[in-house]
Scaffold this motif. Structure first.
Motif, short mmCIF file in Angstrom:
data_model
loop_
_atom_site.label_atom_id
_atom_site.label_comp_id
_atom_site.label_asym_id
_atom_site.label_seq_id
_atom_site.Cartn_x
_atom_site.Cartn_y
_atom_site.Cartn_z
N LYS A 69 33.72 24.14 31.69
CA LYS A 69 33.60 25.20 32.83
C LYS A 69 33.90 26.46 32.51
N MET A 70 32.88 27.41 32.46
CA MET A 70 33.30 28.98 32.11
C MET A 70 33.62 29.74 33.12
N THR A 71 33.57 29.54 34.29
CA THR A 71 33.98 30.47 35.60
C THR A 71 35.23 29.96 36.42
N ASP A 72 35.71 30.70 37.12
CA ASP A 72 36.84 30.23 37.86
C ASP A 72 36.58 31.08 39.29
N ASP A 73 36.45 29.99 40.06
CA ASP A 73 36.11 30.07 41.52
C ASP A 73 36.73 31.27 42.29
N HIS A 74 35.92 32.22 42.95
CA HIS A 74 36.59 33.13 43.81
C HIS A 74 36.55 32.45 45.03
N ASN A 75 37.62 31.83 45.50
CA ASN A 75 37.80 31.16 46.80
C ASN A 75 39.22 31.03 47.26
N LEU A 76 39.38 30.34 48.42
CA LEU A 76 40.92 30.57 49.10
C LEU A 76 41.53 29.27 48.25
N ARG A 77 41.03 28.30 47.64
CA ARG A 77 41.55 27.11 46.97
C ARG A 77 42.30 27.65 45.64
N ARG A 78 41.64 28.69 45.11
CA ARG A 78 42.10 29.40 43.79
C ARG A 78 43.32 30.21 44.47
N VAL A 79 43.08 31.10 45.41
CA VAL A 79 44.15 32.14 45.83
C VAL A 79 45.32 31.42 46.37
N ILE A 80 45.21 30.67 47.32
CA ILE A 80 46.55 30.21 47.98
C ILE A 80 46.30 28.57 48.22
N GLY A 81 45.46 27.89 47.42
CA GLY A 81 45.27 26.42 47.71
C GLY A 81 44.78 25.82 49.08
N GLY A 82 44.01 27.01 49.40
CA GLY A 82 43.32 26.73 50.74
C GLY A 82 42.03 26.23 50.80
N ARG A 83 41.04 26.56 51.53
CA ARG A 83 39.69 25.87 51.58
C ARG A 83 38.85 26.46 50.45
N ARG A 84 38.17 25.55 49.93
CA ARG A 84 37.38 25.95 48.94
C ARG A 84 36.17 26.58 49.20
N ASN A 85 35.50 26.35 50.62
CA ASN A 85 34.19 26.81 50.97
C ASN A 85 34.44 28.22 51.52
N ILE A 86 35.65 29.01 51.55
CA ILE A 86 35.77 30.32 52.08
C ILE A 86 35.97 31.10 50.84
N VAL A 87 35.03 31.76 50.49
CA VAL A 87 34.96 32.70 49.07
C VAL A 87 35.50 34.10 49.54
N THR A 88 36.07 34.44 48.38
CA THR A 88 36.80 35.65 48.19
C THR A 88 36.06 37.02 47.68
N SER A 89 35.01 36.65 47.26
CA SER A 89 34.38 37.72 46.45
C SER A 89 32.58 37.16 46.75
N TRP A 90 31.91 38.17 46.80
CA TRP A 90 30.37 38.04 47.13
C TRP A 90 29.54 39.34 46.76
N LEU A 91 28.22 38.91 46.47
CA LEU A 91 27.09 40.10 46.51
C LEU A 91 26.94 40.14 47.92
N GLY A 92 26.89 41.70 48.22
CA GLY A 92 26.80 42.20 49.52
C GLY A 92 28.09 42.70 49.98
N SER A 93 29.22 42.52 49.40
CA SER A 93 30.48 43.03 49.86
C SER A 93 30.45 44.55 49.48
N ASN A 94 31.34 45.37 50.22
CA ASN A 94 31.73 46.64 49.86
C ASN A 94 33.02 46.67 49.37
N LEU A 95 33.71 45.95 49.21
CA LEU A 95 35.20 45.79 48.42
C LEU A 95 34.83 45.93 46.91
N ASN A 96 35.50 47.07 46.38
CA ASN A 96 35.71 47.24 44.85
C ASN A 96 36.81 46.20 44.19
N ASP A 97 36.89 46.28 42.97
CA ASP A 97 37.92 45.29 42.28
C ASP A 97 39.29 45.57 42.75
#
Length: 246
Positions: free
Chosen positions: A121-149
């Motif tokens: 696996k070459m990528t590391d998911d952007h979702n709540l499971r990675r961030v806080i051990g939460g739901r994996r289907n809630i993403v934390t970054s996406w195309l169409g967002s206006n949030l910068n790095d």
């Protein structure tokens, strides 16, 4: 002879909102492989995601780098949509003759490299499971967002876009791009992904996508549609498989 193939199944959702695209810059030989997983299940999202996949593939190939291409398209949609409108998670891989392979992503679509019978696996998911051990289907970054790095990193601990670059060592390496509806069922079932990706790219892509949907419908861990547990549920399942040469 084409070195890649894609496969898609809608599952039990109303629309197929995943999309793939491949584009080659004839001037440089750079080729971009793209997979997007649209957020939502409407015709508007479906059509936007298809157009966005083509846009990202063209941009990444012409820039000769996955991260540069994804950042350009991410920033463009942030300006055009202002954070309101259709959206999708994205992963892109770019090959350029004589240069390292580059991979970039926002969201939880994944890239794998298969070499010597092992899937990495070459990528590391952007979702709540990675961030806080939460739901994996809630993403934390996406195309169409206006949030910068900086804003994404402040909220979730990772930048809006991440990337990797590596030189291929094996003579032939198989690239897999997959939506969560394709990789989650295999991961949950403990499948060996490399075993599912044998044969020609078209055979491997169809096998991987179809088995994921069957696993979602049959496995007890699926539990049914999150909004209606009594109903069987399978997400859109989309993969792109490509054979890359060093």
């Amino acid at each position: 002879m084409r070195n890649y193939a894609t496969a898609q199944l809608t599952g039990t959702r109303d629309n197929q909102c995943d999309a793939t695209a491949v584009f080659t810059d004839r001037r440089t030989g750079a080729r971009a492989y793209v997979l997007l997983d649209g957020i939502g299940s409407t015709e508007v999202v479906r059509e936007w995601t298809r157009a966005a996949a083509r846009r990202l593939a063209r941009t990444a190939a012409r820039r000769g780098d996955a991260e540069r291409g994804l950042r350009a398209v991410y920033d463009a949609y942030a300006a055009e949509l202002g954070g309101y409108g259709p959206s999708a998670v994205a992963v892109v891989a770019v090959t350029v003759p004589g240069k390292p392979l580059t991979i970039a992503w926002c969201g939880d679509a994944r890239a794998y490299l298969v070499a010597d019978g092992t899937a990495h696996k070459m990528t590391d998911d952007h979702n709540l499971r990675r961030v806080i051990g939460g739901r994996r289907n809630i993403v934390t970054s996406w195309l169409g967002s206006n949030l910068n790095d900086d804003k994404v990193k402040y909220r979730f601990g990772h930048p809006a876009i991440e990337s990797v670059s590596l030189c291929l060592v094996a003579k032939t390496v198989r690239l897999l791009l997959a939506s969560d509806g394709a990789y989650d069922p295999h991961e949950d079932a403990g499948h060996d992904l490399a075993n599912l990706l044998t044969g020609k790219p078209r055979q491997a892509a169809r096998r991987f996508s179809a088995t994921a949907v069957k696993e979602s419908l049959a496995a007890s861990h699926a539990g049914g549609d999150p909004d209606n547990p009594a109903e069987p549920y399978a997400d859109n399942s989309t993969v792109l498989v490509a054979d890359l040469t060093a």
